[in-house]
Design a protein around this motif. Structure first.
Motif, PDB file in Angstrom:
ATOM      1  N   UNK A  54       0.832  -1.208   0.000  1.00  0.00           N
ATOM      2  CA  UNK A  54       0.000   0.000   0.000  1.00  0.00           C
ATOM      3  C   UNK A  54       0.867   1.259   0.000  1.00  0.00           C
ATOM      4  N   UNK A  55       1.888   1.294   0.848  1.00  0.00           N
ATOM      5  CA  UNK A  55       2.757   2.470   0.911  1.00  0.00           C
ATOM      6  C   UNK A  55       3.386   2.773  -0.443  1.00  0.00           C
ATOM      7  N   UNK A  56       3.904   1.747  -1.101  1.00  0.00           N
ATOM      8  CA  UNK A  56       4.569   1.946  -2.394  1.00  0.00           C
ATOM      9  C   UNK A  56       3.559   2.329  -3.478  1.00  0.00           C
ATOM     10  N   UNK A  57       2.364   1.742  -3.421  1.00  0.00           N
ATOM     11  CA  UNK A  57       1.343   2.092  -4.411  1.00  0.00           C
ATOM     12  C   UNK A  57       0.868   3.530  -4.206  1.00  0.00           C
ATOM     13  N   UNK A 105       2.247  -9.200  -1.329  1.00  0.00           N
ATOM     14  CA  UNK A 105       2.606  -8.046  -0.520  1.00  0.00           C
ATOM     15  C   UNK A 105       4.002  -7.563  -0.857  1.00  0.00           C
ATOM     16  N   UNK A 106       4.363  -6.431  -0.282  1.00  0.00           N
ATOM     17  CA  UNK A 106       5.704  -5.900  -0.455  1.00  0.00           C
ATOM     18  C   UNK A 106       5.823  -4.906  -1.599  1.00  0.00           C
ATOM     19  N   UNK A 107       6.963  -4.213  -1.588  1.00  0.00           N
ATOM     20  CA  UNK A 107       7.222  -3.136  -2.559  1.00  0.00           C
ATOM     21  C   UNK A 107       7.032  -3.586  -3.997  1.00  0.00           C
ATOM     22  N   UNK A 108       7.513  -4.778  -4.323  1.00  0.00           N
ATOM     23  CA  UNK A 108       7.518  -5.221  -5.723  1.00  0.00           C
ATOM     24  C   UNK A 108       6.115  -5.509  -6.257  1.00  0.00           C
ATOM     25  N   UNK A 109       5.149  -5.592  -5.346  1.00  0.00           N
ATOM     26  CA  UNK A 109       3.760  -5.825  -5.776  1.00  0.00           C
ATOM     27  C   UNK A 109       3.026  -4.511  -6.028  1.00  0.00           C
TER      28      UNK A 109
END
Lengths: 276, 276
Positions: A11-14, A122-126
């Protein structure tokens, strides 16, 4: 607007991706620093990103697990400045908001929210800011909310492409989420566990696949969510068990007419859900 | 091949469409005759379609509700000819196959099957032969099955675009379907009934929507399916209730570690399901 995001998970990265695209200046903290470097390289964070940029931010978005959000805030209170707005994206509110409200300094406001969107990965790469398109956005006001917070959150919701925006209380939020999100995950994992047949895969249509998709769960996050919203969730599980048991009894008793009525009512109720 | 389809509902009509496209000669009976006329006009049935074409068919596909399949056969036994193969597309097998096996004349074989595909809408106008693409196809052998039936059914499965083909027994079929199809529908309608909140729609993400999609149910058909497969279904509901109750207890007892393990196991099991 200057936005500081704590935690570059899914969520944060998106959020970073979507908010940068919308023209905001986006900074972030992430425990694994190489992810921050990657995010800068990928152009979703400002180049001069560093932790003390949090002091310049208009909006601070907490994107860690609830316990880590509280811990992060406790450790960085000295960097906060009057006039800043704090928000978070967590899946449960009553417990966490209460903890956060206790520690934030005078002059800083805090209004929580919940983006009703996600993925089974989950995670940044997603990261994928498209998951927010037309999704529901729930703003949760607490003891440290100010009028202006709602305007700021409504604006970022629009910038990220969200659809319906609802304003509610922490208690009502947790009750709603216990039903629409936590109960559904509890059902999905229980259903997968109740599969005792080897041939299931070869005999299944879309129904089982759809009902169990979300069983591909982040077990750490969801365990926290379940436990932090325990009372509301247990009530929803009980409500559901009662309905399931009622229907089971009708089937046991061959009560054809009552089963038909039960199914018809469910169909009508579900159809209303589709209407806008 | 000459195929006679009994009942132009969603599945019967979609079969007619797909089999005609694949080059078969397709005939059909439907209680509402205007639907047959429409199907001829739309080119999915032969122009000279009439009920006594059933005597010329190589394969007769029963596409009505189980009770009506039996009734139809009883009323039209005089039209059947030696060497014909009967099959049906019903969602439960043990009870119906037993009834059908009792009445079919000497020299006619009967092998059931189940196309694992559907829609939340029913009837001729919902027809769409694309729903079969890569879907599972389950062949169910009974007391009146002959070797050749399986070859014929495998061929029409290929013609319709199905994916995996599995051969099983009526009992195993009903157990599998009780789990993958009937239990999931029971869960979906119970979940919709357990919604006691007005704001659900505004706070929901994809989870609730996915888990309740199939609650838009054909109440007459599913009531029949539930009751005809009552024992297997009740067992599956009990298995599921037991798992749900186990997880509820872990949540109640704040047993963080066991919840994490339970969720992790569900994730792994569901991931295996995705693999081919």
């Amino acid at each position: 607007m200057k936005v500081f995001i704590v935690g570059l998970g899914l969520i944060g990265a998106s959020y970073a991706e979507g908010l940068k695209q919308a023209g905001h200046q986006v900074y972030a903290f992430n425990r694994t620093e190489s992810i921050v470097d990657l995010a800068i390289k990928e152009g979703i964070l400002e180049k001069d990103n560093h932790l003390n940029k949090i002091s310049e931010a208009d909006l601070i978005i907490l994107g860690l697990y609830p316990k880590h959000n509280i811990e992060f805030l406790k450790n960085h209170l000295h960097l906060l400045k009057k006039g800043q707005i704090i928000t978070d994206v967590s899946g449960t509110k009553v417990w966490m908001m209460d903890e956060i409200e206790k520690i934030i300094p005078e002059g800083i406001t805090y209004t929580s929210h919940h983006p009703m969107a996600g993925k089974e990965v989950s995670g940044y790469h997603a990261k994928d800011s498209n998951i927010f398109k037309n999704a529901n956005f729930v703003i949760v006001k607490g003891k440290k909310s100010q009028e202006n917070d709602e305007i700021v959150l409504r604006n970022i919701a629009k910038d990220l492409g969200f659809g319906k925006i609802t304003v509610t209380t922490p208690t009502k939020h947790d009750e709603l989420i216990a039903f629409t999100s936590q109960l559904t995950h509890v059902i999905a994992v229980s259903l997968v566990h109740s599969d005792h047949l080897e041939e299931t895969k070869r005999a299944t249509g879309d129904s089982y696949r759809d009902l169990t998709r979300i069983a591909k769960i982040n077990e750490n996050m969801w365990t926290e969510l379940f436990l932090e919203n325990k009372q509301a969730l247990l009530k929803k599980i009980n409500d559901f068990e009662k309905e399931l048991d009622d229907l089971k009894k009708l089937i046991k008793n061959d009560d054809k007419e009552s089963i038909q009525t039960y199914l018809k009512e469910a169909k009508e109720k579900r159809k209303q859900f589709d209407e806008d």
